[in-house]
Design a protein around this motif. Structure first.
Motif, PDB file in Angstrom:
ATOM      1  N   THR A  63       0.833  -1.200   0.000  1.00  0.00           N
ATOM      2  CA  THR A  63       0.000   0.000   0.000  1.00  0.00           C
ATOM      3  C   THR A  63       0.870   1.253   0.000  1.00  0.00           C
ATOM      4  O   THR A  63       0.583   2.221  -0.720  1.00  0.00           O
ATOM      5  CB  THR A  63      -0.942  -0.012   1.218  1.00  0.00           C
TER       6      THR A  63
ATOM      7  N   VAL B 160      -1.514   1.794 -11.315  1.00  0.00           N
ATOM      8  CA  VAL B 160      -2.731   2.488 -10.868  1.00  0.00           C
ATOM      9  C   VAL B 160      -2.892   3.789 -11.646  1.00  0.00           C
ATOM     10  O   VAL B 160      -4.004   4.143 -12.069  1.00  0.00           O
ATOM     11  CB  VAL B 160      -2.698   2.729  -9.344  1.00  0.00           C
TER      12      VAL B 160
ATOM     13  N   CYS C  59      -0.373  -4.611  -6.655  1.00  0.00           N
ATOM     14  CA  CYS C  59      -1.768  -4.151  -6.585  1.00  0.00           C
ATOM     15  C   CYS C  59      -2.657  -5.189  -5.915  1.00  0.00           C
ATOM     16  O   CYS C  59      -3.524  -4.838  -5.100  1.00  0.00           O
ATOM     17  CB  CYS C  59      -2.296  -3.824  -7.977  1.00  0.00           C
TER      18      CYS C  59
ATOM     19  N   LEU D 197      -7.783  -1.076  -7.041  1.00  0.00           N
ATOM     20  CA  LEU D 197      -6.538  -1.850  -7.092  1.00  0.00           C
ATOM     21  C   LEU D 197      -6.712  -3.124  -7.917  1.00  0.00           C
ATOM     22  O   LEU D 197      -5.814  -3.496  -8.685  1.00  0.00           O
ATOM     23  CB  LEU D 197      -6.078  -2.191  -5.677  1.00  0.00           C
TER      24      LEU D 197
END
Length: 106
Positions: free
Chosen positions: A35, A51, A86, A102
């Protein structure tokens, strides 16, 4: 630093600390590395770029393909690493719209 207006009890757990008072129950834990890799300000990791490419694609921005190409060219396994990052970040995420973002990126 955290401050509360009332007494709290801290209950240690395997993956964090539960904070309990008369009016609330919170869980404090470390943010997973995947993250952080994706959402850290200014991150240029493969996962962050993937992303970004998804957001460009959904916004009909032609740079999405250039971003994907840059991920592939950065490292032989760059795209696979981005996908794995992800998915790992989505596994740890509790906010459903962010999980969906994600997973769409992966």
């Amino acid at each position: 630093k955290y401050s509360y207006d009332q007494p709290v009890w801290l209950l240690p757990e395997v993956d964090g600390v539960r904070i309990i008072s008369n009016t609330l129950c919170e869980f404090l834990h470390r943010v997973p590395d995947a993250t952080v890799d994706i959402f850290k300000i200014g991150s240029c990791t493969a996962g962050a770029m993937l992303v970004d490419a998804l957001e460009q694609l959904e916004g009909n921005d032609g740079r999405a393909h250039d971003t994907i190409r840059a991920i592939r060219e950065s490292d032989g396994d760059g795209l696979q690493l981005a996908i794995d990052t992800c998915i790992s970040a989505a596994e740890h995420e509790h906010h459903v719209p962010l999980q969906q973002l994600l997973l769409r990126a992966a």
